[in-house]
Motif scaffolding. Sequence first.
Motif, PDB file in Angstrom:
ATOM      1  N   LEU A 496       0.639  -1.162   0.002  1.00  0.00           N
ATOM      2  CA  LEU A 496       0.052   0.060  -0.076  1.00  0.00           C
ATOM      3  C   LEU A 496       0.821   1.281   0.067  1.00  0.00           C
ATOM      4  O   LEU A 496       0.618   2.411  -0.452  1.00  0.00           O
ATOM      5  N   LEU A 497       2.113   1.146   0.638  1.00  0.00           N
ATOM      6  CA  LEU A 497       2.920   2.359   0.584  1.00  0.00           C
ATOM      7  C   LEU A 497       3.100   2.767  -0.732  1.00  0.00           C
ATOM      8  O   LEU A 497       3.705   3.988  -1.057  1.00  0.00           O
ATOM      9  N   PHE A 498       3.341   2.138  -1.944  1.00  0.00           N
ATOM     10  CA  PHE A 498       3.452   2.387  -3.221  1.00  0.00           C
ATOM     11  C   PHE A 498       2.303   3.164  -4.020  1.00  0.00           C
ATOM     12  O   PHE A 498       2.474   3.326  -5.183  1.00  0.00           O
ATOM     13  N   ALA A 499       1.077   3.128  -3.302  1.00  0.00           N
ATOM     14  CA  ALA A 499      -0.124   3.787  -3.858  1.00  0.00           C
ATOM     15  C   ALA A 499       0.349   5.497  -4.060  1.00  0.00           C
ATOM     16  O   ALA A 499       0.819   5.967  -3.196  1.00  0.00           O
ATOM     17  N   SER A 500       0.000   5.882  -5.200  1.00  0.00           N
ATOM     18  CA  SER A 500       0.031   7.330  -5.453  1.00  0.00           C
ATOM     19  C   SER A 500      -0.436   8.268  -4.413  1.00  0.00           C
ATOM     20  O   SER A 500      -1.819   8.048  -4.083  1.00  0.00           O
TER      21      SER A 500
END
Length: 685
Positions: A496-500
Amino acid sequence: MELNQYLSMFIDESTEHLQAINEKLLELEQSPENLDIVNVIFRSAHTLKGMAATMGFEDLASLTHQMENVLDLMRGGKLSVDSFIFDGLFKSTDALEAMLADIIAGGTGKADVTAIVAVLKSIVNGEYKQAAAAAASPAANPESAADDAVALDQYQFSVLEQSLDSEFNVYFIRTELTDECVLKAARAYMVFRELEDNGEIIKSFPSVEEIEQDKFDRAFSLYYVSKLPQEELVHLIEGISEIRSATVTPLDHDSLHLMAQTAGAAQETAAAVEAPARPEAKPSAAKPEGKAAPAAGAGHAVANRTIRVDLDRLDHLMNLFSELLIDRVRLEQLASEIRRSDLTETVEHMARVSSDLQNIVLNLRMVPIDTVFSRFPRMIRDAAKTLGKKLDLVITGADTELDRTVVDEIGDPLVHLLRNSADHGIESIEERKRLGKSETGTIQLRAYHSGNHVIIEVSDDGAGINRNKTLAAAIKKGVITEAEAERMPNEEVYRLLFASGFSTADKISDLSGRGVGLDVVKTKIESLGGQILISSKEGVGTTFSVNLPLTLSIIGAMLVAVGPEKYAIPLNSIVETAAVDVGKIRRLHGNDHLEYRGSVIPVVDLAQILEVPGYRPQEVGERNLVIIRKREKLAALIVSDFIGQQEIVLKNLGKYLSKVFAVSGATILGDGQVALIINPNVLIK
C-alpha cells in the motif's frame, strides 16, 4: 583557442573532482587529523580551479580559490577544524555543483556566492588577525630587503631553492602605492595579475585575503619566481598607475638564506600561524617564459591510460556483437551437421576469439555502482543534521557492476528509499534510547548479482512498518475498505505504501511526507523492467529490495526443454542439475518439496507455472530438476530435458510484454527459434 570542443571533457573531469572532494570531506570529518586526505582534497580543488579558469568560468574558479585558502591552512596544520568549517566547505561544494549543473544545462556557470565566500574568508582571517597585525609592523617601513623579509615555511623555502637550481630567477619584491590611491585592493590585484601571468608568487605579505579587504598599508611584499629579468619586472609593475615604487631584489642561495634567517628571528611567532595565501607550486625548468607548471597531482607524472567513448557508440557495438553471436551459434550448429574437420576447427577458433571479444564488449559498458553509491554518504550526513538524528550509512557491494544505462537511471529511486529510511524508518535519538537501542541508527545499502539480475537492498534498524497506522492511512484515503483491511496479509499492507499520494508521515518535512516518493520509485523501477519488494518487522526494521535485470547483455545459460518449448535459465542462478525419482518428491501443505542435502526445498513445475499447452509430466520414473539459488534460499525446477549450456543474447520483450511472470527476456537460438529466458529470482520467495 576554441574552447567548446573541450567543454564535454571539462564537465566530465569536473564532475569527478567534485565527487572526490565530497567523498574525501566525509572521510576527513571522521579523521580530522589525517593530512593525507587534506592533500588529496587540495589537489582536486587546485585542478578544478585551473580547469575552470582556462574555460573562462571565473565564478567557479574564484570560489574554488577561496576553498584552497582554507585547505591550505588545514594541510599546514595551522587551522583546527570543526563542524562550522566542514559546513562551509560542504556548502562551497554544493555551490560548485550547482554552477556545474548550470554549465551542463547550457548556462554560463555564474552564481551569487557572496555569502559563501564571506564564510570562507572569515575562516581564513578569524583566527589570524592578531598574528598578522604583529607581523605587519616590521615590514611596514623597511630599510632593506632583509628587513622586509617575510617568514617562509620549510616547503616554501624548498620551492625557492629548487627554483634557483632550475635556473629560474627568484626575487623579493616590495611594492608601494601612492598616497592618492583610493582603491588600494584593486591596484594591488592588478599587480598580482601581471605577476601571475609571468611567473609564480610563492608567498605574499600581507596575505591576499587581507589585501582584498584593504587590510594593509600602502605597501606589500612577496617572494616571486619568474624567467623575466629584473629590469623588465620593475618596468612591468611601475607601468601600472598609482604605483609609487617597485623594489625588485634578485636573490641567490646566499641571500635567500640570509633573508630567511633575518625573517625567522623577526617573525618567529607570526610564522607559526600565518597562512600562505596562495597554493604553492614547484616551478618546472621545462616551462617556457617563466610560467610555473601546473600541479601534477601527487608530484609525479602519470600517463593517461583512458579515453572517453560516447555511449551511443557502445550501444551500436553491443547490437552488432549480439548479431555476431547469433550467427556464431548457427555456424556451430551447421558445423556439427556437416562434420568437416577443417570447418569444425575454424568454427571452434572463431568461438574462442568471439568469447574473448564478448568479455571486452560487456566490460566496456559495465560500470561499478559505486558511481551512484558514493554520493549517498554526504546525503545521509545532511539528512541527519536536518532531522536531528544520528545516522550511519553502511555500503557493501559498491564494486558490483551494472550496465551504464541502468546505473544512470537508478540514482533517483535510491535517493527516495534512503530518505524514507532516514525520516520514517529510523526513530529519534530519544525514542531509540527509550527502546534500549543505540543512539545511532544504521542504514545499510547493499548490491549483489543474482543470476542475470542485480539486487539492491536498502535496510534500516528502525521502527519497522506499523500495520495499523498504514491501514488507517489507506482507509482514510479510500485506497481500501475496512473489510479489506481486516483480512489483508502483511505483504499486501506493505505494498500500500506504493499507492500514489500515499503517506503515513505525521508532518511534512523537506525530506518526506508530501505523498510522493515510493510511488515514483515503483514506477521508475518497473520502467527499467525490475520490481521492488518490502519486508519489515515492527520494532526491528525494514528492507526494500530492488530487483533489476540486465536489459541488454550476453549471458551464459542452460537451455532446457519444457514439453515442446525451449527455455533458458541463467547459469549464475543454477547450483546443479539432477535426475530424481518421482517418489522422492513429497507434497507438504499443498506444495511439492524435496529433501536436498540435509534440507527441504520447494519444487516448482515449470510447465504448470508457464502454462505450457498440451504437456503432462510423467507420474513414474525420474524427473529432471534444475536446482536454483537466490542468496541463501534454494528451489528445484522440474523440466522435461536438458539441452546444454550456451552463450545467449538477452533481448528485451518490449513494453507490451514487460510484465510476463517469471520471464526476463528472450533470445534467438542458432536454428532461428526464440527461447524465453527464465527469471529464477521471482520463483523463490
